[in-house]
Design a protein around this motif. Structure first.
Motif, short mmCIF file in Angstrom:
data_model
loop_
_atom_site.label_atom_id
_atom_site.label_comp_id
_atom_site.label_asym_id
_atom_site.label_seq_id
_atom_site.Cartn_x
_atom_site.Cartn_y
_atom_site.Cartn_z
N ASN A 266 30.54 5.65 1.08
CA ASN A 266 31.80 5.15 0.49
C ASN A 266 31.58 4.14 -0.63
O ASN A 266 32.45 3.33 -0.92
N ARG A 267 30.43 4.20 -1.25
CA ARG A 267 30.18 3.36 -2.42
C ARG A 267 30.55 4.09 -3.71
O ARG A 267 30.69 3.46 -4.75
N LEU A 268 30.68 5.39 -3.60
CA LEU A 268 31.21 6.22 -4.68
C LEU A 268 32.21 7.19 -4.07
O LEU A 268 32.07 7.58 -2.90
N TYR A 269 33.19 7.58 -4.85
CA TYR A 269 34.16 8.58 -4.38
C TYR A 269 33.90 9.90 -5.09
O TYR A 269 33.90 9.96 -6.32
N GLN A 270 33.67 10.93 -4.32
CA GLN A 270 33.38 12.23 -4.91
C GLN A 270 34.60 12.80 -5.62
O GLN A 270 35.73 12.48 -5.29
N ASP A 271 34.34 13.67 -6.59
CA ASP A 271 35.43 14.32 -7.33
C ASP A 271 35.99 15.52 -6.57
O ASP A 271 37.13 15.93 -6.80
N GLY A 272 35.17 16.09 -5.71
CA GLY A 272 35.62 17.24 -4.94
C GLY A 272 34.77 17.41 -3.71
O GLY A 272 33.69 16.84 -3.58
N GLY A 273 35.28 18.20 -2.75
CA GLY A 273 34.56 18.41 -1.51
C GLY A 273 34.95 17.38 -0.46
O GLY A 273 35.81 16.53 -0.67
N SER A 274 34.31 17.45 0.69
CA SER A 274 34.64 16.55 1.79
C SER A 274 33.39 16.12 2.53
O SER A 274 32.34 16.77 2.47
N ILE A 275 33.51 14.98 3.22
CA ILE A 275 32.45 14.46 4.08
C ILE A 275 33.06 14.24 5.45
O ILE A 275 34.01 13.47 5.60
N MET A 276 32.50 14.91 6.45
CA MET A 276 33.04 14.86 7.80
C MET A 276 32.03 14.21 8.74
O MET A 276 30.82 14.40 8.58
N MET A 277 32.51 13.45 9.70
CA MET A 277 31.67 12.92 10.76
C MET A 277 32.25 13.36 12.10
O MET A 277 33.39 13.01 12.42
N ASP A 278 31.48 14.13 12.82
CA ASP A 278 31.91 14.65 14.12
C ASP A 278 33.29 15.31 14.02
O ASP A 278 34.14 15.17 14.89
N GLY A 279 33.51 16.04 12.93
CA GLY A 279 34.73 16.81 12.75
C GLY A 279 35.89 16.10 12.10
O GLY A 279 36.92 16.72 11.83
N ASN A 280 35.74 14.80 11.82
CA ASN A 280 36.80 14.04 11.17
C ASN A 280 36.40 13.67 9.75
O ASN A 280 35.25 13.33 9.50
N GLU A 281 37.39 13.73 8.84
CA GLU A 281 37.09 13.33 7.46
C GLU A 281 36.80 11.83 7.44
O GLU A 281 37.65 11.01 7.80
N ILE A 282 35.63 11.50 6.97
CA ILE A 282 35.13 10.14 7.13
C ILE A 282 35.98 9.12 6.40
O ILE A 282 36.17 7.99 6.86
N ARG A 283 36.54 9.47 5.26
CA ARG A 283 37.33 8.51 4.48
C ARG A 283 38.67 8.19 5.15
O ARG A 283 39.29 7.18 4.84
N LYS A 284 39.10 9.05 6.05
CA LYS A 284 40.35 8.80 6.76
C LYS A 284 40.10 8.08 8.09
O LYS A 284 41.04 7.85 8.84
N SER A 285 38.85 7.77 8.37
CA SER A 285 38.48 7.10 9.61
C SER A 285 37.50 5.98 9.29
O SER A 285 36.29 6.14 9.47
N PRO A 286 38.00 4.84 8.80
CA PRO A 286 37.11 3.74 8.35
C PRO A 286 36.11 3.29 9.39
O PRO A 286 35.01 2.85 9.03
N LYS A 287 36.43 3.42 10.67
CA LYS A 287 35.49 2.97 11.70
C LYS A 287 34.23 3.80 11.70
O LYS A 287 33.18 3.35 12.18
#
Length: 278
Positions: A50-71
């Motif tokens: 989260n030090r850069l924001y991608q222009d496209g695509g997604s990053i998931m952690m254990d099935g959740n979009e990481i940017r929508k789950s700050p923890k």
């Protein structure tokens, strides 16, 4: 349990730093994120952290979009080329803050500092390039987080300090964690890693189990006609020839007479796959 990177794109003006990269970082592995300088390794790590924001695509952690789950970011430690701390802060105070915040062990950081002969009473701004790297490596090694990304962790280190880092990396690893080492220096790091992700010019070249990958790669050499017959139908990764002799790196099982077939180590494979113009 994993971090899944899906079709990530990131550009800086006219430069495409990441071009549709898809890969995963799973617990229980030490992963080599490999690429030449400028290949996109650091950009990928910064997007994950989260030090850069991608222009496209997604990053998931254990099935959740990481940017929508700050923890979820609290499960990641990033050790890179950026200094996120005031330059006048004493190193020992940083270790204490790390412990107070519950993200790592001050005791372990001080123990590692003694091993690396790092003066914890010094300030960041007074450190040499090598000791700045050591300080950041200690932050990663003393972290208690599940995912630890080391970006060029041996930059400026002498042979003894590099060897010590490798030993402590293995000592800190456990099956419920994922360590990622991003580097363009392959030969030394190869024995430590079990998975590889190779990036070149912003694109994913290869991902998978290191030993499985290398077991399928062969260097075939000999008289050109014999070599070409032996590799017929196989995927050719690199090729050179001179005076009727050929040397070809291929993926697959090689059969033939009057030729030499050699195994390929990770360094050789990496060099051949990332050659300019390939």
């Amino acid at each position: 349990m994993s971090i899944e990177v899906n079709d990530i794109v990131k550009s800086f003006r006219s430069t495409r730093a990441l071009d549709g990269v898809t890969c995963s970082f799973k617990k229980g592995h030490i992963i080599g994120l490999l690429g030449r300088n400028g290949a996109g390794k650091s950009t990928l790590i910064k997007c994950i952290g989260n030090r850069l924001y991608q222009d496209g695509g997604s990053i998931m952690m254990d099935g959740n979009e990481i940017r929508k789950s700050p923890k979820d970011f609290e499960r990641i430690t990033m050790v890179g080329d950026e200094n996120m701390l005031p330059s006048s802060t004493k190193l020992k105070n940083v270790f204490k803050m790390m412990d107070d915040m519950g993200v790592g062990s001050e005791e372990k950081a001080l123990m590692l500092s003694r091993k690396f002969k790092l003066d914890v009473n010094r300030k960041w701004e007074k450190l040499s390039t090598g000791y700045r790297t050591i300080f950041k490596d200690i932050l990663g090694l003393a972290s208690n987080r599940e995912y630890v990304f080391f970006d060029e962790p041996i930059l400026g280190l002498d042979a003894n300090h590099r060897e010590l880092f490798y030993e402590e990396l293995l000592a800190a690893f456990s099956p419920d964690r994922c360590f990622v080492v991003a580097t363009h220096l392959i030969e030394e790091i190869s024995p430590l890693i079990d998975q590889v992700i190779i990036i070149d010019q912003g694109k994913l070249l290869k991902e998978g189990d290191k030993d499985t990958l290398l077991s399928s790669i062969k260097m075939v050499s000999g008289e050109r006609e014999r070599v070409e017959k032996a590799i017929e139908g196989l995927k050719v990764l690199s090729r050179s020839s001179i005076l009727g002799q050929a040397k070809v790196m291929v993926e697959g099982e090689v059969r033939g007479e009057g030729i030499t077939v050699e195994n390929v180590d990770l360094q050789r494979y990496f060099v051949e796959m990332t050659k300019d113009g390939e």
